[in-house]
Design a protein around this motif. Structure first.
Motif, short mmCIF file in Angstrom:
data_model
loop_
_atom_site.label_atom_id
_atom_site.label_comp_id
_atom_site.label_asym_id
_atom_site.label_seq_id
_atom_site.Cartn_x
_atom_site.Cartn_y
_atom_site.Cartn_z
N SER A 96 0.87 -1.18 0.00
CA SER A 96 0.00 0.00 0.00
C SER A 96 0.90 1.22 0.00
CB SER A 96 -0.93 0.04 1.21
OG SER A 96 -1.59 1.30 1.27
N VAL A 97 1.08 1.83 -1.16
CA VAL A 97 1.94 3.00 -1.24
C VAL A 97 1.36 4.14 -0.41
CG1 VAL A 97 0.86 3.94 -3.33
CG2 VAL A 97 3.24 4.51 -2.81
N VAL A 98 0.04 4.18 -0.25
CA VAL A 98 -0.60 5.23 0.54
C VAL A 98 -0.20 5.09 2.01
CG1 VAL A 98 -2.77 6.26 1.28
CG2 VAL A 98 -2.53 5.42 -1.06
N ILE A 99 -0.40 3.91 2.58
CA ILE A 99 -0.02 3.69 3.98
C ILE A 99 1.47 3.91 4.17
CG2 ILE A 99 0.19 1.93 5.78
CD1 ILE A 99 -2.47 0.78 4.80
N ALA A 192 2.62 -3.75 5.76
CA ALA A 192 2.32 -5.14 6.08
C ALA A 192 1.40 -5.26 7.28
CB ALA A 192 3.62 -5.91 6.34
N PHE A 193 1.56 -4.37 8.25
CA PHE A 193 0.74 -4.40 9.47
C PHE A 193 -0.74 -4.31 9.13
CE2 PHE A 193 -1.37 -2.20 13.03
CZ PHE A 193 -1.05 -3.05 14.08
N ARG A 199 1.18 -12.44 8.60
CA ARG A 199 2.52 -12.79 8.13
C ARG A 199 3.58 -11.96 8.86
NH1 ARG A 199 4.73 -12.68 1.84
NH2 ARG A 199 6.60 -13.92 2.23
N LEU A 200 3.31 -10.68 9.07
CA LEU A 200 4.26 -9.83 9.79
C LEU A 200 4.42 -10.30 11.23
CD1 LEU A 200 6.02 -7.25 9.83
CD2 LEU A 200 3.99 -6.00 10.59
N GLU A 201 3.32 -10.67 11.87
CA GLU A 201 3.38 -11.11 13.26
C GLU A 201 4.16 -12.41 13.40
OE1 GLU A 201 2.50 -12.89 17.02
OE2 GLU A 201 1.93 -13.74 15.08
N ARG A 202 4.01 -13.32 12.43
CA ARG A 202 4.77 -14.57 12.48
C ARG A 202 6.27 -14.32 12.35
NH1 ARG A 202 0.58 -16.39 9.03
NH2 ARG A 202 1.94 -16.12 7.21
#
Length: 223
Positions: A96-99, A192-193, A199-202
């Motif tokens: 997400s380029v915005v985030i 990613a959050f 996936r980020l949390e793993r």
């Protein structure tokens, strides 16, 4: 405020799409976390930005770079509409380029985009800069180590910049661009959050926990 560039005519769809993505990081923080600037400039697609680089010999190299977004310190935020629509996961990669660019704006609130945003005593009672820096440094170092392993395993005939290398980099928990510096690691992690939190949390559970505490939400629960 939003303005179209390079012939792009802003529509309600464009403005709403960008606004919804931009509101996610500050959903439980408040719009004041986007203070100090007012303008979002939207291009139809990637746009060219002039760059200047001085090498180790003191020679200045000037060039233009095609980019999908950029957050200027104290200035506007630039976005590609084509890329803004691509939010989601592509071949397992959160995007997400915005985030990403709005996360930079939050990071810039207390100085350089170094991956350490400001903390509010009222909103972030359990966070402190030392814990954040230590956790960020650990996650960043582990990501760099994993990236180096993948790049070391690339066959000689595979260009790391070509699409042929994509299957190798797909094993990374984040886009390889996160290796640029800790500021980019924070921005890519923020993508990613919100886009692929599980996936980020793993991959980085302690780093994920800090991001959840900072943004005051857990997208895994919301999902």
């Amino acid at each position: 405020e939003m303005a179209g560039a390079a012939g792009l005519e802003l529509t309600a769809e464009i403005q709403l799409n960008i606004a919804v993505q931009a509101c996610l990081p500050v959903l439980n923080l408040g719009l004041d976390w986007y203070r100090g600037w007012t303008s979002i400039v939207v291009y139809p697609g990637e746009f060219l930005v002039p760059r200047s680089l001085t090498d180790d010999d003191g020679v200045v190299h000037e060039y233009t770079e095609p980019i999908a977004g950029e957050a200027w310190d104290g200035g506007p935020l630039l976005l590609s509409w084509e890329d803004s629509q691509a939010a989601g996961t592509d071949d397992g990669e959160a995007y997400s380029v915005v985030i990403h660019e709005f996360a930079h704006k939050i990071d810039l609130l207390n100085g350089d985009a170094d991956g350490v945003p400001p903390f509010s005593a009222a909103l972030h009672p359990g966070l402190d800069a030392r814990l954040w820096r230590d956790t960020l440094a650990d996650a960043y170092a582990r990501f760099i180590a994993e990236l180096e392993i993948i790049e070391g395993e690339l066959p000689p005939e595979v260009d790391s910049e070509s699409s042929a290398a994509d299957p190798y980099y797909a094993h990374l928990p984040l886009d390889a661009y996160a290796a640029q510096d800790e500021g980019e690691f924070f921005a890519v992690s923020s993508e990613a959050f919100f886009v692929d939190p599980a996936r980020l949390e793993r991959a980085f559970p302690h780093w994920y926990a800090l991001l959840a505490a900072f943004f005051r939400q857990d997208p895994r629960v919301a999902a």
